[in-house]
Design a protein around this motif. Structure first.
Motif, PDB file in Angstrom:
ATOM      1  N   ALA A   1       0.848  -1.195   0.000  1.00  0.00           N
ATOM      2  CA  ALA A   1       0.000   0.000   0.000  1.00  0.00           C
ATOM      3  C   ALA A   1       0.883   1.244   0.000  1.00  0.00           C
ATOM      4  O   ALA A   1       0.668   2.177  -0.769  1.00  0.00           O
ATOM      5  CB  ALA A   1      -0.926  -0.007   1.213  1.00  0.00           C
ATOM      6  N   ARG A   2       1.896   1.228   0.856  1.00  0.00           N
ATOM      7  CA  ARG A   2       2.742   2.419   0.985  1.00  0.00           C
ATOM      8  C   ARG A   2       3.488   2.748  -0.296  1.00  0.00           C
ATOM      9  O   ARG A   2       3.774   3.906  -0.572  1.00  0.00           O
ATOM     10  CB  ARG A   2       3.768   2.217   2.096  1.00  0.00           C
ATOM     11  CG  ARG A   2       3.226   2.624   3.425  1.00  0.00           C
ATOM     12  CD  ARG A   2       4.354   2.827   4.402  1.00  0.00           C
ATOM     13  NE  ARG A   2       3.835   2.687   5.739  1.00  0.00           N
ATOM     14  CZ  ARG A   2       4.491   2.124   6.726  1.00  0.00           C
ATOM     15  NH1 ARG A   2       5.709   1.635   6.529  1.00  0.00           N
ATOM     16  NH2 ARG A   2       3.956   2.052   7.909  1.00  0.00           N
ATOM     17  N   ALA A   3       3.796   1.694  -1.064  1.00  0.00           N
ATOM     18  CA  ALA A   3       4.523   1.934  -2.313  1.00  0.00           C
ATOM     19  C   ALA A   3       3.685   2.768  -3.261  1.00  0.00           C
ATOM     20  O   ALA A   3       4.195   3.338  -4.210  1.00  0.00           O
ATOM     21  CB  ALA A   3       4.880   0.600  -2.961  1.00  0.00           C
ATOM     22  N   ARG A   4       2.383   2.836  -3.021  1.00  0.00           N
ATOM     23  CA  ARG A   4       1.488   3.559  -3.925  1.00  0.00           C
ATOM     24  C   ARG A   4       1.029   4.895  -3.379  1.00  0.00           C
ATOM     25  O   ARG A   4       0.228   5.572  -3.996  1.00  0.00           O
ATOM     26  CB  ARG A   4       0.274   2.680  -4.240  1.00  0.00           C
ATOM     27  CG  ARG A   4       0.632   1.599  -5.239  1.00  0.00           C
ATOM     28  CD  ARG A   4      -0.286   0.413  -5.203  1.00  0.00           C
ATOM     29  NE  ARG A   4       0.195  -0.606  -6.110  1.00  0.00           N
ATOM     30  CZ  ARG A   4       1.161  -1.482  -5.807  1.00  0.00           C
ATOM     31  NH1 ARG A   4       1.761  -1.456  -4.617  1.00  0.00           N
ATOM     32  NH2 ARG A   4       1.543  -2.378  -6.697  1.00  0.00           N
ATOM     33  N   LEU A   5       1.509   5.236  -2.190  1.00  0.00           N
ATOM     34  CA  LEU A   5       1.042   6.527  -1.697  1.00  0.00           C
ATOM     35  C   LEU A   5       2.161   7.477  -1.308  1.00  0.00           C
ATOM     36  O   LEU A   5       3.277   7.071  -1.011  1.00  0.00           O
ATOM     37  CB  LEU A   5       0.009   6.367  -0.571  1.00  0.00           C
ATOM     38  CG  LEU A   5       0.262   5.458   0.597  1.00  0.00           C
ATOM     39  CD1 LEU A   5       1.011   6.205   1.665  1.00  0.00           C
ATOM     40  CD2 LEU A   5      -1.083   4.992   1.139  1.00  0.00           C
ATOM     41  N   GLY A   6       1.817   8.738  -1.366  1.00  0.00           N
ATOM     42  CA  GLY A   6       2.728   9.794  -0.946  1.00  0.00           C
ATOM     43  C   GLY A   6       2.094  10.525   0.222  1.00  0.00           C
ATOM     44  O   GLY A   6       0.886  10.753   0.228  1.00  0.00           O
ATOM     45  N   TYR A   7       2.894  10.856   1.230  1.00  0.00           N
ATOM     46  CA  TYR A   7       2.356  11.455   2.450  1.00  0.00           C
ATOM     47  C   TYR A   7       3.163  12.695   2.793  1.00  0.00           C
ATOM     48  O   TYR A   7       4.396  12.645   2.837  1.00  0.00           O
ATOM     49  CB  TYR A   7       2.439  10.412   3.564  1.00  0.00           C
ATOM     50  CG  TYR A   7       2.069  10.900   4.953  1.00  0.00           C
ATOM     51  CD1 TYR A   7       0.904  11.619   5.184  1.00  0.00           C
ATOM     52  CD2 TYR A   7       2.881  10.602   6.049  1.00  0.00           C
ATOM     53  CE1 TYR A   7       0.561  12.032   6.467  1.00  0.00           C
ATOM     54  CE2 TYR A   7       2.544  11.009   7.338  1.00  0.00           C
ATOM     55  CZ  TYR A   7       1.380  11.726   7.532  1.00  0.00           C
ATOM     56  OH  TYR A   7       1.053  12.139   8.803  1.00  0.00           O
ATOM     57  N   LEU A   8       2.458  13.788   2.997  1.00  0.00           N
ATOM     58  CA  LEU A   8       3.122  15.010   3.433  1.00  0.00           C
ATOM     59  C   LEU A   8       2.543  15.344   4.803  1.00  0.00           C
ATOM     60  O   LEU A   8       1.386  15.724   4.921  1.00  0.00           O
ATOM     61  CB  LEU A   8       2.844  16.147   2.449  1.00  0.00           C
ATOM     62  CG  LEU A   8       3.580  17.461   2.681  1.00  0.00           C
ATOM     63  CD1 LEU A   8       5.089  17.277   2.651  1.00  0.00           C
ATOM     64  CD2 LEU A   8       3.170  18.488   1.633  1.00  0.00           C
ATOM     65  N   SER A   9       3.365  15.145   5.843  1.00  0.00           N
ATOM     66  CA  SER A   9       2.845  15.383   7.188  1.00  0.00           C
ATOM     67  C   SER A   9       2.879  16.874   7.475  1.00  0.00           C
ATOM     68  O   SER A   9       3.510  17.650   6.767  1.00  0.00           O
ATOM     69  CB  SER A   9       3.650  14.607   8.223  1.00  0.00           C
ATOM     70  OG  SER A   9       4.889  15.233   8.417  1.00  0.00           O
ATOM     71  N   GLN A  10       2.173  17.259   8.538  1.00  0.00           N
ATOM     72  CA  GLN A  10       1.994  18.675   8.832  1.00  0.00           C
ATOM     73  C   GLN A  10       3.325  19.346   9.109  1.00  0.00           C
ATOM     74  O   GLN A  10       3.565  20.460   8.679  1.00  0.00           O
ATOM     75  CB  GLN A  10       1.084  18.784  10.043  1.00  0.00           C
ATOM     76  CG  GLN A  10       0.278  20.037  10.038  1.00  0.00           C
ATOM     77  CD  GLN A  10      -0.743  20.007  11.148  1.00  0.00           C
ATOM     78  OE1 GLN A  10      -1.179  18.949  11.602  1.00  0.00           O
ATOM     79  NE2 GLN A  10      -1.141  21.160  11.600  1.00  0.00           N
ATOM     80  N   LYS A  11       4.156  18.674   9.865  1.00  0.00           N
ATOM     81  CA  LYS A  11       5.466  19.239  10.152  1.00  0.00           C
ATOM     82  C   LYS A  11       6.490  18.431   9.388  1.00  0.00           C
ATOM     83  O   LYS A  11       7.288  17.716   9.969  1.00  0.00           O
ATOM     84  CB  LYS A  11       5.765  19.152  11.658  1.00  0.00           C
ATOM     85  CG  LYS A  11       4.739  19.870  12.497  1.00  0.00           C
ATOM     86  CD  LYS A  11       5.401  20.912  13.377  1.00  0.00           C
ATOM     87  CE  LYS A  11       4.513  22.095  13.661  1.00  0.00           C
ATOM     88  NZ  LYS A  11       3.394  21.906  14.496  1.00  0.00           N
ATOM     89  N   PHE A  12       6.431  18.481   8.059  1.00  0.00           N
ATOM     90  CA  PHE A  12       7.375  17.695   7.283  1.00  0.00           C
ATOM     91  C   PHE A  12       8.748  18.320   7.435  1.00  0.00           C
ATOM     92  O   PHE A  12       8.883  19.533   7.596  1.00  0.00           O
ATOM     93  CB  PHE A  12       6.966  17.609   5.818  1.00  0.00           C
ATOM     94  CG  PHE A  12       6.950  18.943   5.112  1.00  0.00           C
ATOM     95  CD1 PHE A  12       5.802  19.698   5.121  1.00  0.00           C
ATOM     96  CD2 PHE A  12       8.064  19.429   4.454  1.00  0.00           C
ATOM     97  CE1 PHE A  12       5.754  20.922   4.491  1.00  0.00           C
ATOM     98  CE2 PHE A  12       8.027  20.658   3.826  1.00  0.00           C
ATOM     99  CZ  PHE A  12       6.872  21.411   3.839  1.00  0.00           C
TER     100      PHE A  12
END
Lengths: 320, 303
Positions: free
Chosen positions: A75-86
């Motif tokens: 699943a992770r290989a298909r998603l991009g995540y930008l956290s609030q405090k990147f």
């Protein structure tokens, strides 16, 4: 239509605190799904559950067709995540930052190098590729953050308040990029369509989402398209203009059918009880006139998402 | 006090060869609420820090409530409150303990004033809660209380509502109006253009320069190059790509779920509709828009 995300009956607690309670959520291909709600309503927790950064106490999550509890890597290989405090490495260049995030995600140089130039082009940072991240303006850092989240060519982008504390120009640029990404014809992701889940405190951004989930105290209390949500207050928002504003505000606030008065720039929005519009429109101008004020205009207006937000966040507070 | 509360005269600050604030001059009158807008890093915070005497100007000077901000810092700080972007609140202290602590820093040991401040920011009943457990909206109110405990005549608020939801923002601004009604002068930076609309005057900064400082109405009439229109269409992306520069269209951007364009003054709806159609776009509605400060801000950004 394919579901990219399907979350069922999620619950997550931290000690005594219930952060997320019985949340169901689905996101279809090509959608921008907006999560809005007060601080501490559970938006960030939901995003963290969806990326598999933490396990729910209860419930199921499928992302891009994979059960997060069993196939989190796929699943992770298909998603991009930008956290609030990147965090970016301020002493690395723009390109080195992307390289770092690409290698962490297991991409070989033959993959990430052409890919990163393509993304930098897309976010408008190509000419700054050798600049140190610490030397970038706030808006450029934001774009670099998005670029690092996109390096794996994700099908799904999860963005946690990417535009909080960002000026209007940067917000414009950022949203124009998102709209390009979700459209089929985009050039930023090799023609591959992207879906987005984004949390935001800005109601004008929420209005641009395909669908919105309004969160409160760990629940999604209302969900739907912006038009569906605005329809919750059909016939219940009046716009009042005139002067002096403080007098209009006071008189409107004391009216028995007015539930809430808000200032929108030089005018007021009144939220009234269902079915009382005619009476309020008849009554208020007389009261304002007898109070030595002047009504320039009073009439029903379509509810904005901010009206809906405030109505929804008040309805449950139980007067607190 | 009769004279201005703030007078900045060619105020300048350099960090190495970087000019963070570049010869800005303005005056703020007693009881005004002045908003200050600009991209991150444009010099807003540096300006505030100079006005508070926390940074020495490289050039020019700031006179605040009649005192030289840098050379008479103590006098200024005794009369000014400051809520910084990254305010420090002790998470392991209660609301009351934080107020008592910061009150002490300002020499306020008067229990009555502490109680009064709690009431002012609406924290009565929450005195004994640990600060660490408060929501962002409540923490922000406590930070405001801390900035107010010594009854300042002038209040500097640096992005006080960043990351706070619409309901909490509204409550916060109610507090600002109350303070202003009591005669407190407020100088506030924000990225929320709707908040700027509530200010009596608004300054716009970019790259260290103060580009304009005027009432919202004057900014809209003087700065905007044309009339504002809202175009509703399902083809947002095509609109963003095709409309700029087409016909007489001066600017195209997103606003909520539709496009917002600026056209030369006096261009009629029919003519605009023709331009839109010539781009092959189908608009569901074309309506004259009311100018906002966001339009003003965006106009400044493009040159």
């Amino acid at each position: 239509m394919t579901l990219l995300v399907e979350a069922l009956h999620l619950r997550k607690t931290f000690g005594e605190t219930v952060a997320v309670e019985d949340v169901c959520l689905d996101v279809k291909a090509g959608e921008i799904f907006g999560l809005v709600g007060s601080d501490g309503a559970g938006k960030t927790t939901i995003l963290r559950l969806l990326v598999g950064a933490m396990q729910p106490d209860r419930g199921q999550i499928e992302v891009c067709g994979y059960d997060i509890s069993r196939n989190v890597e796929q699943a992770r290989a298909r998603l991009g995540y930008l956290s609030q405090k990147f965090s970016l490495y301020e002493d690395l260049s723009v390109l080195e930052n992307i390289r770092f995030f690409a290698e962490v995600r297991g991409l070989a140089a033959s993959e990430w190098l052409p890919r990163s130039m393509e993304i930098l082009d897309f976010v408008g940072l190509a000419e700054f590729k050798d600049r140190r991240a610490g030397q970038l303006s706030g808006g450029m850092k934001q774009k670099l953050g998005l670029a690092t989240a996109m390096v794996t060519r994700p099908t799904l982008l999860l963005l946690d308040e990417p535009t909080t504390g960002v000026d209007p120009v940067t917000r414009q640029d950022f949203w124009q990029m998102l709209i390009r990404l979700v459209s089929n014809s985009n050039d930023g992701n090799n023609g591959q369509q992207v879906s987005v889940i984004i949390s935001t405190p800005y109601m004008d951004e929420a209005a641009r989402c395909s669908r919105i989930g309004f969160m409160r105290a760990g629940n999604i209390v209302a969900g739907g398209t912006p038009a569906e949500l605005r329809a919750l207050l059909t016939g219940r928002v009046l716009e009042l203009r005139g002067e002096p504003l403080f007098l209009l505000r006071k008189i409107a606030g004391e009216d028995k059918d007015v539930e809430d008065v808000q200032i929108f720039g030089d005018r007021l929005h009144l939220r009234i009880r269902s079915g009382t519009a005619k009476e309020v429109i008849r009554r208020l101008p007389r009261q304002v006139t007898s109070g030595q004020g002047r009504v320039a205009a009073l009439g029903m207006v379509p509810a904005g998402l901010e009206d809906v937000f405030i109505a929804l966040s008040e309805s449950s507070h139980g007067g607190s | 006090m009769a004279g201005p509360v703030i007078v900045a005269d060619n105020l300048t600050r350099r960090f190495g060869d970087f000019v963070a604030v570049d010869h800005i001059s303005f005056a703020v009158q007693p009881g005004e609420v002045v908003g200050y807008l600009g991209p991150n890093g444009c010099g807003k915070t540096t300006t505030i820090r100079m006005l508070l005497g926390l940074l020495q100007p490289s050039d020019g000077q700031a006179v605040v409530m009649g005192y030289d901000a840098f050379h008479q810092t103590e006098e200024v700080r005794a009369r000014a409150g400051y809520m910084s972007q990254k305010f420090a609140i002790y998470d392991d202290l209660t609301v009351l303990e934080n107020l008592v602590f910061y009150g002490g820093v300002y020499g306020i040991n008067d229990r009555e004033r502490i109680e009064e401040t709690l009431g002012l920011v609406g924290l009565v009943g929450h005195e004994h809660e640990l600060t660490g457990g408060l929501s962002a909206g409540w923490r922000q109110r406590l930070a405001l209380g801390i900035a107010l405990v010594h009854k300042p005549q002038l209040l500097f608020l640096d992005e006080p509502t960043s990351g706070v939801d619409p309901t909490a923002r509204r409550i916060f601004w109610e507090l600002i109006y109350e303070l202003a009604a009591q005669g407190v002068t407020v100088f506030v930076t924000t990225h929320y253009m709707d908040e700027a609309e509530y200010c009596e005057r608004v300054g716009i900064m970019r790259a260290g320069k103060l580009l304009a400082l005027d009432t919202p109405a004057a900014l809209k009439s003087k700065i905007l190059p044309g009339d504002v229109w809202d175009i509703h269409t399902d083809q947002l992306l095509a609109g963003l790509d095709l409309l700029p520069g087409l016909g007489s269209i001066m600017r195209v951007g997103l606003s909520g779920d539709h496009l917002r364009v600026i056209c030369p003054r006096g261009l009629g709806k029919r003519e605009l509709e023709k331009v839109i159609a010539s781009a092959g776009l189908q608009a569901t509605a074309v309506e004259a828009g009311e100018p906002t400060l966001e339009d003003v801000f965006l106009s400044f950004a493009k040159d």
